[in-house]
Design a protein around this motif. Structure first.
Motif, PDB file in Angstrom:
ATOM      1  N   THR A  48       8.191  -5.351   3.474  1.00 30.27           N
ATOM      2  CA  THR A  48       8.409  -4.056   2.851  1.00 30.27           C
ATOM      3  C   THR A  48       7.923  -3.017   3.843  1.00 30.27           C
ATOM      4  OG1 THR A  48       8.115  -4.965   0.634  1.00 30.27           O
ATOM      5  CG2 THR A  48       7.867  -2.578   0.873  1.00 30.27           C
ATOM      6  N   GLU A  50       7.264   1.024   4.607  1.00 34.64           N
ATOM      7  CA  GLU A  50       7.136   2.367   4.067  1.00 34.64           C
ATOM      8  C   GLU A  50       7.852   3.317   5.023  1.00 34.64           C
ATOM      9  OE1 GLU A  50       3.930   5.785   2.867  1.00 34.64           O
ATOM     10  OE2 GLU A  50       3.287   3.684   2.800  1.00 34.64           O
ATOM     11  N   GLU A  55       9.663   6.734   0.783  1.00 35.03           N
ATOM     12  CA  GLU A  55      10.274   5.621   0.056  1.00 35.03           C
ATOM     13  C   GLU A  55       9.891   4.298   0.717  1.00 35.03           C
ATOM     14  OE1 GLU A  55      14.487   6.208  -0.272  1.00 35.03           O
ATOM     15  OE2 GLU A  55      14.262   8.262  -0.976  1.00 35.03           O
ATOM     16  N   ARG A  56      10.225   3.222   0.059  1.00 34.15           N
ATOM     17  CA  ARG A  56       9.980   1.882   0.606  1.00 34.15           C
ATOM     18  C   ARG A  56      11.303   1.125   0.650  1.00 34.15           C
ATOM     19  NH1 ARG A  56       4.668   0.114   0.744  1.00 34.15           N
ATOM     20  NH2 ARG A  56       3.186   1.569  -0.158  1.00 34.15           N
ATOM     21  N   GLY A 126      10.625   3.653   9.402  1.00 33.49           N
ATOM     22  CA  GLY A 126       9.288   3.617   8.823  1.00 33.49           C
ATOM     23  C   GLY A 126       8.282   3.166   9.850  1.00 33.49           C
TER      24      GLY A 126
END
Length: 186
Positions: A48, A50, A55-56, A126
């Motif tokens: 995951t 970020e 948002e992720r 991210g």
């Protein structure tokens, strides 16, 4: 008599050097060496990320799409060279079952945001603040890019700055995968 023995010795030396040269060419010359990564052919490790917009995104949520996973840093000159190519390629492929993900590593967030403002980054980007994703993928430097097929398998890895031709080649290869196997050319 000494002249003949000197000429003979010189001829033998020249013949040996030619033979060594031919042997060296046979072993090392005219060959393409392809570096591969031990992660190629394996299931892509889920993560995951970020995103900079807060948002992720989770890699496993992108199943069904080919993923271009690019590791970069704002201080990396080759990353700056490839940034416009990534942006234009993303625009070209964004309406296809393809996702581009940029992972910023070994960097500070402010510098990364300035970089994205300067070079684009319309696709998801991210930060990997602890380098956990980079470690899981065996990233040794930036830029490094992984191509993941729609089934979640890493089909290729490219180290160095991308060009449009490189992206087209690897995305085309990944898009041609069917059930984890290349499509037959019928």
């Amino acid at each position: 008599m000494k002249i003949i023995s000197v000429l003979t010795k010189l001829s033998i030396l020249v013949a040996l050097l030619l033979l060594l040269g031919l042997l060296g060419y046979a072993v090392f010359g005219n060959k393409v060496f392809i570096k591969s990564s031990p992660v190629v052919g394996r299931e892509a490790s889920d993560f995951t990320l970020e995103l900079f917009n807060g948002e992720r995104i989770r890699l496993s949520d992108l199943r069904g799409k080919v993923v271009l996973l690019n590791f970069w840093a704002s201080w990396c000159i080759p990353c700056r060279d490839e940034a416009p190519v990534l942006e234009s390629s993303w625009r070209k492929y964004r309406n296809m079952p393809v996702a581009f993900i940029g992972v910023n590593v070994w960097d500070d967030k402010d510098s990364a945001l300035v970089y994205l403002g300067q070079f684009g980054g319309g696709y998801d980007n991210g930060v990997d603040p602890k380098g956990e994703i980079a470690i899981e993928y065996g990233v040794g430097g930036v830029p490094e890019t992984f191509f993941i097929d729609q089934y979640g398998k890493i089909v290729d890895k490219y180290t160095g700055p991308l060009t449009e031709e490189i992206i087209e080649y690897f995305l085309g290869k990944a898009l041609s995968q069917q059930n984890g196997q290349p499509r037959s050319e019928n």
